[in-house]
Design an enzyme around this catalytic site. Structure first.
Site, mmCIF file in Angstrom:
data_model
loop_
_atom_site.group_PDB
_atom_site.id
_atom_site.type_symbol
_atom_site.label_atom_id
_atom_site.label_comp_id
_atom_site.label_asym_id
_atom_site.label_seq_id
_atom_site.Cartn_x
_atom_site.Cartn_y
_atom_site.Cartn_z
ATOM 1 N N GLU A 12 -6.285 6.604 -0.950
ATOM 2 C CA GLU A 12 -6.195 5.724 0.465
ATOM 3 C C GLU A 12 -6.538 4.084 -0.369
ATOM 4 O O GLU A 12 -6.094 2.861 -0.363
ATOM 5 C CB GLU A 12 -6.969 5.669 1.563
ATOM 6 N N HIS B 159 0.920 4.203 -3.050
ATOM 7 C CA HIS B 159 1.473 5.281 -2.609
ATOM 8 C C HIS B 159 2.514 6.399 -3.739
ATOM 9 O O HIS B 159 2.190 7.321 -4.170
ATOM 10 C CB HIS B 159 1.446 5.936 -1.504
ATOM 11 N N HIS C 29 0.421 -1.102 -0.243
ATOM 12 C CA HIS C 29 0.041 -0.683 0.005
ATOM 13 C C HIS C 29 0.838 1.604 0.054
ATOM 14 O O HIS C 29 1.054 2.569 -0.521
ATOM 15 C CB HIS C 29 -0.207 -0.058 1.732
ATOM 16 N N GLU C 30 1.811 1.383 0.931
ATOM 17 C CA GLU C 30 2.578 2.928 1.107
ATOM 18 C C GLU C 30 3.582 2.623 0.327
ATOM 19 O O GLU C 30 3.798 3.549 -0.460
ATOM 20 C CB GLU C 30 3.288 2.742 2.187
#
Length: 510
Positions: free
Chosen positions: A317, A263, A258-259
């Site tokens: 997100e 992003h 995810h990070e």
């Protein structure tokens, strides 16, 4: 505020009377700003900019940051601490943006920190930020494992839904060069924020991210704490023991992806002043959603948060969560983390657990849906619910929810053989949509799609009643304190109770 180039993150608005407002800007200094009156053309409304909001608190922060600078490990740390101080003293977010450029360049520090008006999750408009502070200590062994993923990032970016033959296999809607970010596993010593995140990807300014880079941190002790907390009871009892065994590793690596790749990916289509584009405007790239040339993009001065407003944080997100979930069945990627079909925790079991978590997280998100206003109170919750709806609607039975209203019981059921063939396809379709809307500033199409997907219908309202009935105690984090006695630093820990939390904050003396 846009017209006067005033960044909104460290401001709030106060209504004095009809047609009269004050914009309060956080700073230590009380001197009048360069632009005191924010004139609105052809409007009776008067707006005044005032400095000095939260002056007393920021003055204490600046005093302590100046003290911390004496123990900085290098010139970069001394520089961004000085920029922090100047920004908090003057209220200048241009200086704060400079601090973020410097902070990104401070690679793999042994002591990591984050300070400032950072996250806009509590603002209904998704723009203004709350102040937060984090000090953490890096874990060298865990960070080394994350570095392997960073080194192989390009390979897995080419497997995302928007990848195509152009741009070295990454496609035109991806940056040509993926600048390997600093990626650390850290243990929080002190974390002051309304939300204690399991992972962080900063800075939030997209121009800095594209031009300078970003940093990722995984807050390992926060994630460990959550894995020991009381869980939502949406998994069948026959599977609960196995679910618990796999939950933490699946969650940990989902957050990692995810990070880093959530992003950290994507290229905004931008028009700059003087008819300057970061893509070929004479022959715009084809949109993979419809096969036609794109006809929307970011015009001069427009930003992601400014254009998408209250959707921006949840969309960001959701897109990042989707990237992580989409890749969590990749055998080569999971092998990199140490999971194969021969390992103690098998790769396929980890993927199965993740899809269970998608269902559980989507259901528990309903506890953050406000019945009175019919709005979502938390950006991540809206994202998780939307992903659940996507799987229920588009995965042809890969994921189902059983509801026993009388027993007040919800059960997530995942059809394991359909994960790759149908579940991944459904998530990939949603991910591609959000990615393209974001890259091309297609706000209206995005709003239509995302609001429909995150709509809570009558059946889901009934689910919500059962969710609330099964809600475990809130996750509360008790934090240690440090005390200095001469040359000795003492760490004091507290009991994981309400009393322990209160005592830790009293003795922190803030």
């Amino acid at each position: 505020m846009d017209a006067y180039s005033i960044w909104p993150e460290n401001t709030r608005v106060r209504k004095i009377e009809e047609n009269k407002f004050e914009v309060l800007q956080a700073s230590v200094t009380l001197t009048e700003p360069t632009v005191a009156s924010l004139t609105i053309p052809d409007s009776p409304t008067k707006v005044t900019l005032l400095c000095g909001d939260h002056a007393a608190e920021l003055e204490k922060i600046c005093t302590n940051l100046a003290e911390a600078a004496k123990y900085a490990a290098n010139d970069s740390q001394r520089k961004f601490l000085a920029e922090y101080i100047e920004s908090f003293e003057t209220g200048s977010l241009d200086v704060y943006r400079d601090s973020q450029r410097t902070w990104v360049a401070d690679k793999a520090p042994k002591v990591e920190n984050i300070f400032g008006f950072v996250e806009p999750y509590r603002d209904p408009a998704g723009i203004r930020a709350e102040f937060e502070g984090l000090v953490a200590i890096a874990d060298a062994e865990e960070t080394q494992l994350l570095s392997k993923l960073v080194e192989n990032s390009d390979k897995f970016i080419r497997r995302l839904p928007w990848a195509s033959s152009e741009n070295n296999g990454k496609g035109v809607f991806e940056k040509s060069l993926f600048e390997p970010p600093d990626f650390s596993s850290i243990h929080a010593l002190a974390y002051c924020s309304s939300i204690i995140f399991p992972g962080i990807n900063l800075p939030n300014y997209n121009d800095i991210r594209q031009d300078v880079g970003f940093k990722n941190v995984i807050i390992a002790n926060r994630m460990t704490a959550e894995s020991t907390a009381m869980q939502w009871s949406f998994i069948d009892e026959s599977e609960m023991e196995v679910f618990q065994k796999h939950k933490y590793p699946a969650y940990y690596w989902w957050v990692v992806l995810h990070e880093l790749l959530g992003h950290g990916t994507g290229k905004m289509m931008i028009e700059k002043p003087a008819n300057n584009f970061n893509f070929d405007a004479t022959s715009p790239p084809l949109n993979p959603l419809d096969g036609k040339p794109i006809n929307t993009w970011y015009k001069p001065g427009q930003t992601w948060t400014g254009q998408f407003g209250n959707l921006a944080t949840s969309l960001d997100e959701c897109r990042a969560e989707l990237v992580g979930a989409y890749l969590m069945d990749d055998p080569e990627l999971l092998a990199l983390f140490g999971f194969t079909e021969e390992s103690t925790i098998r790769a396929s079991d980890l993927t199965y657990n993740l899809y269970q978590q998608l269902g559980v997280d989507g259901l528990r998100a309903l506890s953050n849906y406000n019945l009175d206003s019919m709005t979502w109170g938390q950006a991540h919750s809206r994202a998780h619910f939307s992903m659940l709806r996507c799987l229920l609607r588009d995965s042809q039975g890969c994921l189902k929810v059983q509801h026993d209203r009388e027993a007040k019981k919800l059960t997530v059921i995942v059809d394991r053989p359909k994960i790759i063939s149908h579940g991944k396809k459904a998530l990939g379709g949603m991910l591609l949509r959000l990615h393209m809307y974001r890259c091309t500033a297609d706000v209206q199409a995005c709003r239509d799609y995302y609001e429909d997907l995150s709509h809570v219908d009558e059946e889901c309202l009934k689910w919500r009643q059962t969710v609330i009935a099964n809600k475990p105690p809130p996750l509360l984090n008790v934090q240690a304190n440090t005390f200095i006695d001469g040359d000795t630093v003492t760490l004091k820990e507290y009991e994981p109770t309400i009393e322990g939390i209160i005592k830790s904050w009293v003795e922190r003396d803030v």
